[in-house]
Every structure is written in structure tokens, then in C-alpha cells.
Write a protein that holds these residues in place. Structure first.
Motif, PDB file in Angstrom:
ATOM      1  N   MET A   1       0.845  -1.178   0.000  1.00  0.00           N
ATOM      2  CA  MET A   1       0.000   0.000   0.000  1.00  0.00           C
ATOM      3  C   MET A   1       0.882   1.230   0.000  1.00  0.00           C
ATOM      4  N   LYS A   2       0.488   2.248  -0.763  1.00  0.00           N
ATOM      5  CA  LYS A   2       1.259   3.479  -0.831  1.00  0.00           C
ATOM      6  C   LYS A   2       1.181   4.229   0.489  1.00  0.00           C
ATOM      7  N   ASN A   3       2.213   4.980   0.788  1.00  0.00           N
ATOM      8  CA  ASN A   3       2.247   5.769   2.011  1.00  0.00           C
ATOM      9  C   ASN A   3       1.486   7.072   1.873  1.00  0.00           C
ATOM     10  N   GLU A   4       1.254   7.517   0.655  1.00  0.00           N
ATOM     11  CA  GLU A   4       0.569   8.791   0.474  1.00  0.00           C
ATOM     12  C   GLU A   4      -0.864   8.564   0.052  1.00  0.00           C
ATOM     13  N   LEU A   5      -1.748   9.370   0.627  1.00  0.00           N
ATOM     14  CA  LEU A   5      -3.161   9.312   0.289  1.00  0.00           C
ATOM     15  C   LEU A   5      -3.481  10.385  -0.736  1.00  0.00           C
ATOM     16  N   ASN A   6      -4.508  10.146  -1.512  1.00  0.00           N
ATOM     17  CA  ASN A   6      -4.956  11.131  -2.482  1.00  0.00           C
ATOM     18  C   ASN A   6      -5.949  12.059  -1.788  1.00  0.00           C
ATOM     19  N   PRO A   7      -5.546  13.303  -1.496  1.00  0.00           N
ATOM     20  CA  PRO A   7      -6.422  14.205  -0.743  1.00  0.00           C
ATOM     21  C   PRO A   7      -7.754  14.482  -1.452  1.00  0.00           C
ATOM     22  N   THR A   8      -7.748  14.510  -2.771  1.00  0.00           N
ATOM     23  CA  THR A   8      -8.979  14.767  -3.514  1.00  0.00           C
ATOM     24  C   THR A   8      -9.978  13.644  -3.270  1.00  0.00           C
ATOM     25  N   LYS A   9      -9.530  12.401  -3.357  1.00  0.00           N
ATOM     26  CA  LYS A   9     -10.417  11.262  -3.114  1.00  0.00           C
ATOM     27  C   LYS A   9     -10.911  11.240  -1.673  1.00  0.00           C
ATOM     28  N   ILE A  10     -10.036  11.550  -0.742  1.00  0.00           N
ATOM     29  CA  ILE A  10     -10.415  11.551   0.671  1.00  0.00           C
ATOM     30  C   ILE A  10     -11.506  12.594   0.914  1.00  0.00           C
ATOM     31  N   LEU A  11     -11.335  13.778   0.371  1.00  0.00           N
ATOM     32  CA  LEU A  11     -12.338  14.827   0.572  1.00  0.00           C
ATOM     33  C   LEU A  11     -13.634  14.519  -0.178  1.00  0.00           C
ATOM     34  N   GLN A  12     -13.539  13.843  -1.313  1.00  0.00           N
ATOM     35  CA  GLN A  12     -14.755  13.405  -2.017  1.00  0.00           C
ATOM     36  C   GLN A  12     -15.517  12.394  -1.161  1.00  0.00           C
ATOM     37  N   ALA A  13     -14.805  11.469  -0.550  1.00  0.00           N
ATOM     38  CA  ALA A  13     -15.441  10.485   0.325  1.00  0.00           C
ATOM     39  C   ALA A  13     -16.119  11.185   1.495  1.00  0.00           C
ATOM     40  N   PHE A  14     -15.455  12.188   2.051  1.00  0.00           N
ATOM     41  CA  PHE A  14     -16.041  12.965   3.147  1.00  0.00           C
ATOM     42  C   PHE A  14     -17.356  13.601   2.713  1.00  0.00           C
ATOM     43  N   GLU A  15     -17.359  14.217   1.552  1.00  0.00           N
ATOM     44  CA  GLU A  15     -18.575  14.869   1.044  1.00  0.00           C
ATOM     45  C   GLU A  15     -19.703  13.870   0.809  1.00  0.00           C
ATOM     46  N   ILE A  16     -19.374  12.706   0.286  1.00  0.00           N
ATOM     47  CA  ILE A  16     -20.392  11.665   0.048  1.00  0.00           C
ATOM     48  C   ILE A  16     -21.011  11.228   1.367  1.00  0.00           C
ATOM     49  N   ILE A  17     -20.181  11.022   2.379  1.00  0.00           N
ATOM     50  CA  ILE A  17     -20.694  10.624   3.697  1.00  0.00           C
ATOM     51  C   ILE A  17     -21.591  11.719   4.264  1.00  0.00           C
ATOM     52  N   MET A  18     -21.176  12.973   4.120  1.00  0.00           N
ATOM     53  CA  MET A  18     -21.970  14.083   4.652  1.00  0.00           C
ATOM     54  C   MET A  18     -23.299  14.237   3.905  1.00  0.00           C
ATOM     55  N   GLU A  19     -23.320  13.935   2.616  1.00  0.00           N
ATOM     56  CA  GLU A  19     -24.545  14.050   1.824  1.00  0.00           C
ATOM     57  C   GLU A  19     -25.505  12.886   2.061  1.00  0.00           C
ATOM     58  N   LYS A  20     -24.974  11.670   2.092  1.00  0.00           N
ATOM     59  CA  LYS A  20     -25.818  10.474   2.116  1.00  0.00           C
ATOM     60  C   LYS A  20     -25.980   9.855   3.491  1.00  0.00           C
ATOM     61  N   GLY A  21     -25.163  10.268   4.436  1.00  0.00           N
ATOM     62  CA  GLY A  21     -25.133   9.616   5.728  1.00  0.00           C
ATOM     63  C   GLY A  21     -26.274   9.984   6.653  1.00  0.00           C
ATOM     64  N   SER A  22     -26.422   9.159   7.659  1.00  0.00           N
ATOM     65  CA  SER A  22     -27.400   9.389   8.722  1.00  0.00           C
ATOM     66  C   SER A  22     -26.738  10.199   9.828  1.00  0.00           C
ATOM     67  N   PRO A  23     -27.492  11.079  10.472  1.00  0.00           N
ATOM     68  CA  PRO A  23     -26.911  11.898  11.549  1.00  0.00           C
ATOM     69  C   PRO A  23     -26.409  11.066  12.728  1.00  0.00           C
ATOM     70  N   THR A  24     -25.289  11.493  13.280  1.00  0.00           N
ATOM     71  CA  THR A  24     -24.761  10.933  14.529  1.00  0.00           C
ATOM     72  C   THR A  24     -24.631  12.086  15.508  1.00  0.00           C
ATOM     73  N   GLU A  25     -24.110  11.791  16.678  1.00  0.00           N
ATOM     74  CA  GLU A  25     -23.956  12.826  17.694  1.00  0.00           C
ATOM     75  C   GLU A  25     -23.000  13.940  17.247  1.00  0.00           C
ATOM     76  N   ILE A  26     -22.004  13.585  16.436  1.00  0.00           N
ATOM     77  CA  ILE A  26     -20.995  14.585  16.058  1.00  0.00           C
ATOM     78  C   ILE A  26     -20.862  14.809  14.554  1.00  0.00           C
ATOM     79  N   GLY A  27     -21.552  14.042  13.743  1.00  0.00           N
ATOM     80  CA  GLY A  27     -21.421  14.189  12.292  1.00  0.00           C
ATOM     81  C   GLY A  27     -22.444  13.345  11.563  1.00  0.00           C
ATOM     82  N   ARG A  28     -21.959  12.570  10.609  1.00  0.00           N
ATOM     83  CA  ARG A  28     -22.828  11.678   9.837  1.00  0.00           C
ATOM     84  C   ARG A  28     -22.104  10.359   9.600  1.00  0.00           C
ATOM     85  N   ILE A  29     -22.875   9.276   9.432  1.00  0.00           N
ATOM     86  CA  ILE A  29     -22.287   7.961   9.182  1.00  0.00           C
ATOM     87  C   ILE A  29     -22.923   7.357   7.941  1.00  0.00           C
ATOM     88  N   TYR A  30     -22.072   6.753   7.106  1.00  0.00           N
ATOM     89  CA  TYR A  30     -22.527   6.125   5.870  1.00  0.00           C
ATOM     90  C   TYR A  30     -21.614   4.947   5.569  1.00  0.00           C
TER      91      TYR A  30
END
Length: 83
Positions: A1-30
Motif C-alpha cells: 500500500m502506498k504511504n501517500e493518500l490522495n487528498p482529492t479522493k479523501i475529501l470526495q469520500a467525506f462529502e459523500i458521507i456528509m450528503e448520504k449519511g445518517s446523523p450521529t452525535e458529532i457528524g454523519r455515518i454512511y
């Protein structure tokens, strides 16, 4: 596995979770991944299955995990959310 993460993909995943996820106490879960940010939005966090990923200002990141296979499966799950 590579040591570096792709920040664009990580932030896209964050946005998808925030859009599609169910509310939690501190954010959203998906698809078993919880996402949240700090009060000013400079740092975003995603966690699940014993792994926590923090993405900060200027795309710096920190991955906290106890076992490599947990990290690998967590990162694959984030990739799957984006694809």
C-alpha cells in the motif's frame, strides 16, 4: 500500500458521507464510516473499524490505527465510496 493518500479522493469520500449519511452525535455515518469536522472546518475526520483519519489544512493528514489490515480495509472502503 502506498504511504501517500490522495487528498482529492479523501475529501470526495467525506462529502459523500456528509450528503448520504445518517446523523450521529458529532457528524454523519454512511457505509460504516463516520465523518465530522471541527468547528471551523479546517480539519475533517473519518473513522470506522478501529481507524481514524484526520485531514487538516494544506491536505496534511494523520492516520491512527492499530493493525495494518484495518487501515487497508478502511482506505479501500473510502475508495469504494468515491467510485
Amino acid at each position: 500500500m502506498k504511504n501517500e493518500l490522495n487528498p482529492t479522493k479523501i475529501l470526495q469520500a467525506f462529502e459523500i458521507i456528509m450528503e448520504k449519511g445518517s446523523p450521529t452525535e458529532i457528524g454523519r455515518i454512511y457505509e460504516g464510516v463516520e465523518a465530522f469536522s471541527d468547528y471551523d472546518g479546517y480539519n475533517v475526520y473519518m473513522r470506522g473499524n478501529g481507524v481514524e483519519l484526520q485531514v487538516g489544512f494544506h491536505n496534511t493528514y494523520h492516520l491512527d490505527y492499530e493493525q495494518e489490515h484495518l487501515r487497508d480495509s478502511f482506505l479501500k472502503k473510502l475508495d469504494a465510496l468515491v467510485e
